[in-house]
Design an enzyme around this catalytic site. Structure first.
Site, PDB file in Angstrom:
ATOM      1  CG  ASP A  46      -1.762   1.026   0.789  1.00  0.00           C
ATOM      2  OD1 ASP A  46      -2.170   1.770   0.303  1.00  0.00           O
ATOM      3  OD2 ASP A  46      -2.658   1.851   2.443  1.00  0.00           O
ATOM      4  CG  ASP A  74      -3.756   4.884  -2.772  1.00  0.00           C
ATOM      5  OD1 ASP A  74      -2.310   3.567  -2.137  1.00  0.00           O
ATOM      6  OD2 ASP A  74      -4.609   4.821  -1.742  1.00  0.00           O
TER       7      ASP A  74
END
Ligand code: NAG
Ligand code: NAG
Ligand code: NAG
Ligand code: NAG
Ligand code: NAG
Ligand code: NAG
Length: 461
Positions: A104, A294
């Site tokens: 992440d 992201d």
């Protein structure tokens, strides 16, 4: 996935209060036992690498010449649920146990489901502190809220191995509770790949520990994510691409990497969003608009007014309702071409990725959705819908994000199938086995290890 409570990181104590890990030490040269996976199979070359790294480690440990040798490594990524989520693997503790973790770049905390998590963590593998001789409890509470869930527990440190690197006293959180749906088996936690200032735990992220200690050949990591949503024979888990640590793999991209410096103080990987076109028509973007890059978010979120403007370019699109609130539907027969620029080159998003999902025989849901982020947060979140279309580079110094076109070799890996990669902890090849730039820290950590060992000895007597 963006942590919603930016406040949490503002309230967090400075990293030094917790003694952010800066020491990178050799592992003992033993094979890592991977409890849930097959032992990493070694061929003759790999045994050679192993022998060499064991010798280097011993030289470093027993006072040979201190070599500031740098290295590279990679971690195989797995594509979960038709491009919904991408995870990798690491090993933690002594003896080392491997876990699957969501990769992440939109957050900075590393956490794993712990023994108290119970049903909220479902059937995922659990990190058990009492099984690791190198576990250290920092005993501070941990809590993080993402756009799609939350996790809480306490902060600890342990030895972590990933992509052929080993870091001792790496900070992370042992989680006691997660909100439903945040973990999808076999994923046991998150590996935050953004900057320390965003970490709810206050701990330095693993990637930053490695980059700041000069362990990598190049102070950067790069990500290539595969596409399977387009493949009607795709399984729940498919080969998902790769995380390159300390290098870029020139077989995976063509041309040069277009780097854009990140906006302001590093926290998210955020860069300016300067242009967005749909079917060749420009969408107006306010100057000063930023986008977080992201890997942990599936789609692309942006301000309502801009997202409305995007769908205004697509005839017969309309706001979706019910659980799809914030999304839009459009006729699947429309091929939607989106191009985006962050101040440099222009990148295309494949129409296949734009059509996030289909709700009936004619109606699709678009990948762009309306979201509102807090002050100080980027207003756009560019997730996997975009990242599948480029080779992405996350550079430590100067802090920047780079993109390049995928090579034909990389494109051929989309939908190619094949075995889902097993955990790639790698044979530890970390050339830097001692950090000379933080001798005081090193001494302190050695002292605490001694105290810990003494304490453990008392316990076991
Ligand atoms: C670590 O500390 C926290 C907070 O004090 C505590 O709740 C937890 O049980 C401890 N964990 C272990 C394994 O000792
Ligand atoms: C979608 O899949 C088809 C068939 O495998 C392939 O030819 C095409 O290139 C894919 N499109 C994208 C954008 O990956
Ligand atoms: C670079 O990527 C190619 C294609 O996936 C792969 O075969 C090769 O092993 C990779 N090399 C490195 C050093 O990662
Ligand atoms: C598909 O769903 C949309 C929105 O719910 C609806 O308007 C449309 O009639 C449906 N089409 C078919 C073929 O069911
Ligand atoms: C990427 O590929 C496209 C399509 O071939 C090309 O037009 C564009 O110039 C390339 N961009 C870069 C930065 O190489
Ligand atoms: C690590 O490097 C420092 C500085 O060069 C040195 O003083 C120390 O002895 C080294 N430690 C080990 C374990 O090699």
């Amino acid at each position: 996935m963006l942590p919603l409570i930016f406040l949490a990181s503002l309230l967090a104590l400075p990293a030094d209060t917790f003694g952010a890990p800066t020491d990178v030490v050799p592992v003992s040269g033993q094979a890592i036992s991977l409890l849930r996976r097959n032992q990493y199979p070694r061929d003759v070359t790999e045994w050679g690498t192993f022998a060499k790294s064991q010798r280097d480690n011993l030289i470093a440990k027993y006072g040979g010449p201190v070599k500031q040798k740098r290295s590279t490594g990679y971690n195989s990524i797995i594509d979960q649920q038709y491009d919904s989520s991408y995870y990798g693997s690491l090993a933690i503790g002594t003896p080392a146990v491997s876990f699957d973790v969501k990769l992440d770049t939109g957050s900075s905390d590393f956490w794993l489901a712990g023994p108290s998590c119970g049903t909220s963590c479902g059937s995922v593998s659990i990190y058990n502190p009492s099984s690791s001789s190198t576990f250290q409890n920092l005993s501070t509470s941990f809590s993080i809220v993402y756009g799609s869930g939350s996790a809480e527990g306490y902060v600890a440190q342990d030895t972590v191995q990933m992509a052929g690197f080993s870091v001792s006293s790496q900070g992370f959180a042992v989680v006691d509770a997660v909100s439903q749906g945040l973990l999808a088996s076999p994923v046991s936690g998150f590996l935050g790949l953004a900057w320390q200032s965003l970490a709810s735990s206050g701990q330095m992220p693993l990637w930053q520990t490695l980059a700041s200690n000069n362990v990598w050949d190049s102070a950067l990591f790069a990500v290539r994510l595969t596409r399977y949503k387009n493949d009607s024979t795709a399984q729940d888990l498919e080969p998902g691409g790769v995380l390159n640590m300390g290098y870029t793999n020139s077989s995976l991209y063509t041309g040069s990497i277009d780097y854009i410096d990140i906006t302001g103080t590093p926290s998210y990987w955020y860069i300016p969003l300067t242009s967005l076109t749909v079917q060749g028509n420009s969408i107006s973007i306010d100057s000063g608009t930023t986008a977080a890059i992201d890997t942990g978010t599936t789609n692309i979120g942006g301000p309502a007014s801009s997202v409305q403007a995007i769908y205004a370019q697509i005839p017969n699109s309309q706001p979706a309702t019910g659980e799809w609130e914030g999304y839009y539907s459009f006729p699947c027969s429309t091929t939607v071409n989106v191009e985006v620029s962050f101040g440099g080159a222009t990148w295309s998003i494949s129409p296949v990725d734009f059509a996030f999902t289909q709700t009936n025989s004619t109606e699709c849901i678009g990948a762009f959705f309306e979201t509102s982020t807090g002050t100080g947060s980027p207003s756009w979140i560019f997730g996997d819908t975009f990242l599948k279309n480029v080779y992405s580079v996350f550079r430590y110094n100067p802090p920047s994000v780079g993109f390049a076109n995928l090579s034909s070799v990389a494109v051929a890996e989309n939908g190619a199938g094949g075995a889902v990669p097993s955990a790639t902890i790698g044979t530890i090849s970390a050339a830097v086995t001692n950090t000379s730039d933080a001798p005081r820290r090193h001494a302190l950590s050695a002292l605490s290890t001694l105290l810990f060992l003494a304490f453990s000895a008392v316990l076991f007597l």
